[in-house]
Design an enzyme around this catalytic site. Structure first.
Site, short mmCIF file in Angstrom:
data_model
loop_
_atom_site.label_atom_id
_atom_site.label_comp_id
_atom_site.label_asym_id
_atom_site.label_seq_id
_atom_site.Cartn_x
_atom_site.Cartn_y
_atom_site.Cartn_z
N CYS A 127 -5.50 6.41 6.88
CA CYS A 127 -4.84 6.67 8.16
C CYS A 127 -5.59 6.00 9.30
O CYS A 127 -6.76 5.70 9.19
CB CYS A 127 -4.81 8.17 8.42
SG CYS A 127 -4.06 9.09 7.10
N ARG A 144 -5.18 -1.40 7.03
CA ARG A 144 -5.85 -0.33 6.29
C ARG A 144 -4.95 0.29 5.22
O ARG A 144 -5.43 1.01 4.35
CB ARG A 144 -6.30 0.77 7.26
CG ARG A 144 -7.30 0.27 8.28
CD ARG A 144 -7.52 1.29 9.36
NE ARG A 144 -8.11 2.48 8.80
CZ ARG A 144 -9.41 2.69 8.70
NH1 ARG A 144 -10.24 1.78 9.13
NH2 ARG A 144 -9.88 3.80 8.18
N TRP A 164 -1.42 7.54 5.71
CA TRP A 164 -1.43 7.27 4.27
C TRP A 164 -1.36 8.65 3.62
O TRP A 164 -2.29 9.45 3.73
CB TRP A 164 -2.71 6.53 3.88
CG TRP A 164 -2.76 6.03 2.47
CD1 TRP A 164 -2.28 4.84 2.01
CD2 TRP A 164 -3.35 6.69 1.35
NE1 TRP A 164 -2.53 4.72 0.67
CE2 TRP A 164 -3.19 5.84 0.23
CE3 TRP A 164 -4.00 7.90 1.16
CZ2 TRP A 164 -3.65 6.16 -1.04
CZ3 TRP A 164 -4.47 8.24 -0.11
CH2 TRP A 164 -4.28 7.37 -1.19
N ASN A 202 -6.92 12.17 11.14
CA ASN A 202 -7.36 11.49 9.90
C ASN A 202 -8.24 12.47 9.13
O ASN A 202 -9.03 13.18 9.74
CB ASN A 202 -8.24 10.27 10.23
CG ASN A 202 -7.45 9.09 10.70
OD1 ASN A 202 -6.23 9.16 10.81
ND2 ASN A 202 -8.14 8.00 11.00
N GLY A 203 -8.15 12.45 7.81
CA GLY A 203 -9.00 13.34 7.00
C GLY A 203 -8.16 14.38 6.29
O GLY A 203 -6.93 14.26 6.23
N GLU A 254 -13.78 -7.51 -11.94
CA GLU A 254 -13.34 -7.78 -10.57
C GLU A 254 -12.12 -8.71 -10.56
O GLU A 254 -11.19 -8.51 -9.78
CB GLU A 254 -14.51 -8.36 -9.76
CG GLU A 254 -14.20 -8.74 -8.33
CD GLU A 254 -13.67 -7.60 -7.46
OE1 GLU A 254 -13.71 -6.44 -7.87
OE2 GLU A 254 -13.17 -7.92 -6.37
N LYS A 260 -8.60 -7.60 -8.95
CA LYS A 260 -7.90 -8.38 -7.92
C LYS A 260 -6.45 -8.61 -8.34
O LYS A 260 -5.53 -8.44 -7.56
CB LYS A 260 -8.57 -9.74 -7.67
CG LYS A 260 -9.85 -9.74 -6.90
CD LYS A 260 -9.73 -9.41 -5.42
CE LYS A 260 -9.79 -7.93 -5.14
NZ LYS A 260 -11.03 -7.26 -5.09
N GLU A 289 -4.34 -5.31 -8.34
CA GLU A 289 -4.17 -4.79 -6.98
C GLU A 289 -3.03 -5.45 -6.22
O GLU A 289 -2.26 -4.78 -5.55
CB GLU A 289 -5.44 -5.10 -6.17
CG GLU A 289 -6.37 -3.98 -5.95
CD GLU A 289 -7.51 -4.40 -5.05
OE1 GLU A 289 -8.11 -5.48 -5.25
OE2 GLU A 289 -7.81 -3.64 -4.13
N HIS A 297 -12.94 -4.56 -31.27
CA HIS A 297 -13.06 -3.13 -31.57
C HIS A 297 -11.84 -2.35 -31.07
O HIS A 297 -11.94 -1.15 -30.81
CB HIS A 297 -14.35 -2.57 -30.98
CG HIS A 297 -15.57 -3.20 -31.57
ND1 HIS A 297 -16.02 -2.93 -32.84
CD2 HIS A 297 -16.40 -4.16 -31.08
CE1 HIS A 297 -17.09 -3.66 -33.11
NE2 HIS A 297 -17.34 -4.42 -32.05
N LYS A 349 -7.30 0.37 2.87
CA LYS A 349 -8.52 -0.44 2.99
C LYS A 349 -9.77 0.41 2.85
O LYS A 349 -10.73 0.02 2.21
CB LYS A 349 -8.52 -1.18 4.33
CG LYS A 349 -9.70 -2.13 4.52
CD LYS A 349 -9.64 -3.30 3.58
CE LYS A 349 -10.83 -4.22 3.66
NZ LYS A 349 -10.97 -5.07 2.46
O1 M6R Z 1 -15.16 0.29 1.46
P1 M6R Z 1 -15.61 0.41 0.03
O2 M6R Z 1 -16.27 -0.82 -0.46
O3 M6R Z 1 -16.47 1.62 -0.20
O4 M6R Z 1 -14.29 0.61 -0.79
C1 M6R Z 1 -14.33 0.83 -2.17
C2 M6R Z 1 -13.00 0.50 -2.81
O5 M6R Z 1 -12.00 1.32 -2.30
C3 M6R Z 1 -12.63 -0.96 -2.56
O6 M6R Z 1 -13.62 -1.82 -3.03
C4 M6R Z 1 -11.31 -1.31 -3.27
O7 M6R Z 1 -11.48 -1.26 -4.64
C5 M6R Z 1 -10.84 -2.69 -2.80
N1 M6R Z 1 -9.57 -2.60 -2.19
C6 M6R Z 1 -10.75 -3.66 -3.88
O8 M6R Z 1 -10.21 -4.86 -3.47
#
Ligand code: M6R
Length: 611
Positions: free
Chosen positions: A2, A27, A77, A103-104, A484, A488, A491, A507, A606
């Protein structure tokens, strides 16, 4: 997650609110809303879906709404209640005089709601936030003072909040407060801004004050008063924000993600600057305050992180163990906080986070801090909540990252881990890093070479964009690269992608291989090269469609692999920092080819500020 924007001053609030929300869009969110005070009436405008839906509603009544010079705005969000207009913020009370954005998460909202309903409050949403609106209204009815009403209301709240509140009967006053969720006040001439993050206000002012937990700020166009939860007046710490508005521009790139991938050579240079001055000089990390003798006595390191930051941490483990001989555990923060962890004063706990606001990681480092460990934070946001928990800080200097999919911040974290590992090893008396330091210095040019050949990766992306699943395999230091690369891809393209250690393939996962399954082998020269080559043969024998990512020039690879993505030769130890770049590009071009919303993928935020 949010986002909050607030404004009080002399300009039409609506433009500033919508502009601020636009700059927080990155975000991730699923509905939006604003509240303004027009001719003495609080009015709420809300819409589900993209911010444009709200803008369309607001623009239809613009000449009316722009009379207001006070307002609050929010992008939501969803956590409690579906992403509908009714659940969108701002929320109000029975009489509609209070408007609140939050927020929260209010953890005790069910008990509060029950109590408030018994007192006659009618709820119109399923959110936890609406309880705060009713609670503030109830307290205001008792005190006729908005600041006091917010102060008393927050005493009953459990959980995390950043709140911004206006009330119809208290014209020209905006009250804001926070606990475990970031909030700052931007200071202008005869006007104030409130935001949950810098991008919302940076184009208006660089003068700002961050709120600490439980502080309450009361703003009028020409005054700012800060108190604590016991009503003591506090002095205000005003600072200059170290951000430039230009960071929020795509600078001609189609997406922020593509721009951020291209910024990586400079990001590496930035991270190294001032820390790696010459290859025959020791690494300098000024903000690492851990006493050198204590560093030598460390018996264990625990690294906590989430998502992409977790993958950077896994590379950190590999090199710290290799260079320093200290045992390192890496764990997702969300697991670490729900088990009995064994830490003491000889344990260093490292939190890694781009945003510095990831709730699980904040909780994990706080937990370790209580147990007496030194806390070192690796973050892109030295102004974040996590950075404020730090005993030692490694600011990664990637600059603001707008795309939800982390790219340049990952690069900056990885490079920061190389510097940290070498720094620690040098303190321990190990001094054979000249070659690696040289490799770090020339890394930006190698990344530039990869970027210069991005069309080859684009061609490969097009070829494999119809795949439903994807497997990435690697061994050793590049296993996190496989994870990673897969993260990517899933995502931003929503293709089911998984990273495996190549040795694990037979395995179980090998059962999934057939002519429809692309297998991308990360085949960087070094001690596991031949092993991965054999694993690739095994996959090929099951008819998988083979792709290689390699720094080898071996022509024989052409027989085994349908596509080969080549990168410049690099020391195996540093290879993760180069190998990730084509994987970021591959994910980007596949998603772009499929027409996905690259910078704001569905369901993602984000920074994940709830546990
Ligand atoms: O802000 P942070 O690095 O703590 O966030 C952790 C994850 O939410 C963040 O890395 C997320 O996996 C990314 N969107 C990946 O691209």
């Amino acid at each position: 997650m949010c986002g909050i924007v607030g404004y009080i001053g002399a300009q039409p609030a609506v433009d500033i609110l919508l502009d601020g929300l636009t700059n927080l869009e990155y975000r991730g969110y699923d509905s939006a809303g604003i509240a303004v005070n027009v001719d003495g009436q609080v009015e709420l405008y809300k819409a589900e879906g993209k911010l444009q839906n709200l803008k369309d509603i607001v623009n239809a009544k613009k000449s009316h709404i722009e009379k207001s010079t006070i307002g609050i705005g929010h992008i939501r969000w969803a956590t409690h209640g579906a992403p509908t207009t009714a659940n969108a913020h701002p929320h109000s009370c029975n009489c509609g005089r209070v408007a609140i954005v939050h927020n929260g998460i209010i953890e005790n909202y069910k008990e509060l709601r029950e109590k408030l309903e018994k007192q006659g409050c009618t709820f119109r949403s399923q959110t936890d936030t609406e309880t705060v609106a009713h609670l503030v209204a109830t307290k205001f009815a008792q005190t006729n003072d908005l600041t006091e009403a917010v102060r008393l209301a927050t005493k009953e709240l459990e959980g995390a909040y950043a709140l911004c509140v206006i009330h119809q009967d208290v014209k020209n006053t905006l009250v804001a407060t926070r606990r475990n969720a970031p909030l700052l006040v931007g200071i202008g001439e005869g006007e104030y801004y409130v935001a949950s993050d810098v991008p919302a206000i940076i184009s208006y002012t660089k003068k700002a004050m961050y709120l600490d937990d439980n502080q309450i700020v009361t703003l009028t166009p020409d005054s700012m008063k800060l108190i604590d939860s016991e009503n003591n007046v506090l002095s205000q710490k005003i600072e200059t924000l170290p951000w430039e508005p230009v960071a929020l521009s795509k600078m001609g790139y189609k997406h922020f993600m593509l721009k951020e991938i291209h910024e990586q050579p400079d990001v590496v240079r930035n991270v190294l600057s001032g820390k790696l001055k010459a290859i025959d000089e020791p690494i300098k990390l000024n903000e690492v305050t851990l006493d050198k003798d204590k560093l030598k006595d460390l018996n264990r390191i625990q690294i906590v992180a989430c998502g992409t930051s977790l993958h950077a941490a896994m590379i950190g483990k590999y090199i710290i163990e290799d260079f320093c001989g200290i045992a390192v555990d890496v764990e997702p923060s969300s697991e670490y906080i729900y088990r009995k962890t064994i830490t003491d004063k000889n344990t260093l706990v490292i939190g890694v986070s781009q945003s510095g606001e990831t709730a699980d990681t904040i909780t994990a480092v706080r937990q370790a801090k209580k147990q007496g460990s030194h806390i070192l934070i690796v973050t892109n946001r030295p102004d974040s909540t996590m950075a404020r928990e730090a005993d030692s800080l490694v600011p990664v200097n990637a600059g603001i990252e707008v795309s939800v999919a982390a790219t340049k911040s990952y690069m900056a974290q990885v490079i920061s881990f190389y510097l940290l590992a070498i720094y620690m090893a040098e303190v321990k008396g190990v001094n054979n890093f000249t070659e690696l330091k040289h490799e770090l210095v020339v890394l930006p040019q190698k990344i530039e070479k990869v970027l210069a050949h991005k069309e080859d990766i684009q061609t490969c992306a097009k070829k494999f964009s119809s795949a439903k699943d994807f497997i990435f395999i690697a061994r050793g230091i590049n296993f996190p690269t496989a994870l990673e690369g897969a993260l990517k891809l899933k995502e931003i393209s929503y293709i089911n992608a998984t990273g495996y250690t190549a040795g694990e393939l037979k395995h179980g996962p090998i059962a999934m291989l057939d002519e429809s399954m692309p297998v991308l082998s990360i085949l960087m020269s070094g001690k596991v090269y031949d092993k991965i080559l054999s694993n690739s043969e095994e996959a090929k024998a099951r008819n998988a469609r083979m792709i290689a990512l390699t720094d080898s020039t071996d022509e024989k690879l052409n027989d085994l692999f349908e596509s080969i993505i080549r990168v410049p030769e690099i020391d195996e130890l540093l290879s993760p920092a180069l190998a990730i770049v084509p994987l970021q590009l591959l994910a980007y071009y596949i998603a772009e080819f499929l027409g996905k919303d690259v910078d704001q993928p569905r369901n993602l935020a984000k920074s994940v500020t709830v546990e």
